[in-house]
Design a protein around this motif. Structure first.
Motif, PDB file in Angstrom:
ATOM      1  N   LYS A   8       0.831  -1.205   0.000  1.00 55.30           N
ATOM      2  CA  LYS A   8       0.000   0.000   0.000  1.00 55.30           C
ATOM      3  C   LYS A   8       0.867   1.257   0.000  1.00 55.30           C
ATOM      4  CE  LYS A   8      -2.179  -0.815   3.801  1.00 55.30           C
ATOM      5  NZ  LYS A   8      -3.099  -0.660   4.964  1.00 55.30           N
ATOM      6  N   ILE A   9       0.383   2.247  -0.735  1.00 58.85           N
ATOM      7  CA  ILE A   9       0.963   3.587  -0.677  1.00 58.85           C
ATOM      8  C   ILE A   9      -0.055   4.507  -0.007  1.00 58.85           C
ATOM      9  CG2 ILE A   9       1.844   5.559  -1.972  1.00 58.85           C
ATOM     10  CD1 ILE A   9       3.704   3.233  -2.204  1.00 58.85           C
ATOM     11  N   LEU A  10       0.374   5.229   1.024  1.00 59.01           N
ATOM     12  CA  LEU A  10      -0.492   6.215   1.662  1.00 59.01           C
ATOM     13  C   LEU A  10      -0.609   7.438   0.752  1.00 59.01           C
ATOM     14  CD1 LEU A  10      -2.022   7.079   4.286  1.00 59.01           C
ATOM     15  CD2 LEU A  10       0.114   8.233   4.948  1.00 59.01           C
ATOM     16  N   PHE A  32       0.683  -1.514  -6.720  1.00 61.24           N
ATOM     17  CA  PHE A  32       0.380  -0.996  -5.387  1.00 61.24           C
ATOM     18  C   PHE A  32      -1.126  -0.793  -5.212  1.00 61.24           C
ATOM     19  CE2 PHE A  32       4.678   0.631  -6.320  1.00 61.24           C
ATOM     20  CZ  PHE A  32       5.358   0.212  -5.194  1.00 61.24           C
ATOM     21  N   ASP A  35      -4.041   3.802  -0.203  1.00 63.03           N
ATOM     22  CA  ASP A  35      -4.733   4.080   1.061  1.00 63.03           C
ATOM     23  C   ASP A  35      -4.932   5.592   1.125  1.00 63.03           C
ATOM     24  OD1 ASP A  35      -5.650   4.405   3.625  1.00 63.03           O
ATOM     25  OD2 ASP A  35      -3.805   3.711   4.606  1.00 63.03           O
ATOM     26  N   LEU A  49       4.475   3.788   9.348  1.00 66.02           N
ATOM     27  CA  LEU A  49       4.302   3.337   7.969  1.00 66.02           C
ATOM     28  C   LEU A  49       4.753   1.890   7.798  1.00 66.02           C
ATOM     29  CD1 LEU A  49       5.356   6.493   5.883  1.00 66.02           C
ATOM     30  CD2 LEU A  49       3.072   5.502   6.115  1.00 66.02           C
ATOM     31  N   HIS A  52       2.849   0.254   5.147  1.00 67.51           N
ATOM     32  CA  HIS A  52       2.831   0.929   3.852  1.00 67.51           C
ATOM     33  C   HIS A  52       4.204   0.847   3.189  1.00 67.51           C
ATOM     34  CE1 HIS A  52      -0.573   2.745   6.014  1.00 67.51           C
ATOM     35  NE2 HIS A  52      -1.096   3.007   4.821  1.00 67.51           N
ATOM     36  N   ALA A  55       4.612   6.920   1.004  1.00 64.71           N
ATOM     37  CA  ALA A  55       3.541   7.909   1.125  1.00 64.71           C
ATOM     38  C   ALA A  55       3.736   9.020   0.106  1.00 64.71           C
ATOM     39  CB  ALA A  55       3.512   8.497   2.536  1.00 64.71           C
ATOM     40  N   ARG A  86      11.114   5.718   5.159  1.00 58.76           N
ATOM     41  CA  ARG A  86      10.185   5.191   4.159  1.00 58.76           C
ATOM     42  C   ARG A  86      10.124   6.119   2.955  1.00 58.76           C
ATOM     43  NH1 ARG A  86       8.534  -0.078   5.357  1.00 58.76           N
ATOM     44  NH2 ARG A  86       8.419  -0.257   7.629  1.00 58.76           N
TER      45      ARG A  86
END
Length: 235
Positions: A8-10, A32, A35, A49, A52, A55, A86
């Motif tokens: 997941k990528i925020l 991906f 989120d 994160l 994730h 972001a 991250r």
């Protein structure tokens, strides 16, 4: 339905109808999940994160210097991706929040000039070493940022010299917009038309006409950037 195994990528957006545009499309195509959180509407940001792969904080009509609760909360939250190392990408407002977090100044041009439309940029030697850069990019801002201490400048321009930077290994900030789909640009041109009279801004027809000439190169660059920041993005 079992939970997705895709990383997941925020995605942090700042208006109810905002879209991650091409960035979201390319990340999804690259494997991906997204989120999506909207802090101005009350969405919380994760305390870590760990869940994730990175972001992205997008732009918005507000200033990184505004006193709104969510602006301070988001700016303070940037300690999370930095501490955890991250992958992080800040676009326009997101880059300015990152600059503020790192102790730099976000402010308007001394002569009141804005960048709203298509403008040339020039990659630095460090930027050219990473990827090929477009000659023209799409801008929509009235403020810029000073380069954070220990950051590497990747691209520069005449009116707002700091256009793209990297901080340490995984934090990136860009002042311009490569994420706009054609529909998004049409919407921005309609809703932002009142800003086209500001000093240095271009008329709406030049926004759309410039897209026909320069957008292909900007889109290609965005793919290179996302690959560099988050890993391989499949074609």
């Amino acid at each position: 339905m079992p939970p997705s195994s895709r990383p997941k990528i925020l995605i942090v957006l700042h208006q109810e109808n905002s879209s991650p545009g091409r960035v979201g499309q390319m990340l999804v195509e690259g494997g991906f999940d997204l989120d999506i959180r909207r802090p101005p509407l009350g969405d919380a940001l994760p305390e870590t994160l760990d869940g994730h792969a990175g972001a992205v904080v997008f732009g918005g009509p507000m200033s990184a210097n505004d006193g709104d609760e969510f602006v301070k909360r988001e700016t303070d939250w940037l300690a999370v991706p930095l501490k955890e190392n991250r992958p992080f990408l800040g676009i326009c407002l997101g880059a300015q929040m990152l600059a503020n977090h790192l102790g730099s100044k976000v402010e308007g041009h001394g002569e009141g000039l804005v960048e709203i439309g298509w403008y040339p940029i020039k990659a630095t030697e460090a930027g050219r070493a990473l990827m090929p850069w477009p000659e023209m990019v799409y801008q929509f801002h009235r403020e810029g940022f000073s380069l954070p201490k220990d950051a590497t400048l990747l691209a520069t321009a005449e009116t707002y010299p700091n256009q793209a930077f990297r901080y340490r290994d995984n934090a990136w900030g860009i002042q311009f917009h490569a994420e706009l789909t054609r529909l998004m640009m049409h919407r921005w041109v309609v809703r932002g038309a009142h800003r086209f009279t500001l000093p240095g801004a271009q008329p709406g027809r030049d926004h759309l006409g410039g897209r026909l000439i320069w957008d292909m190169h900007l889109k290609r660059w965005l793919g290179e950037l996302l690959t560099t920041v988050f890993g391989k993005v499949r074609e």
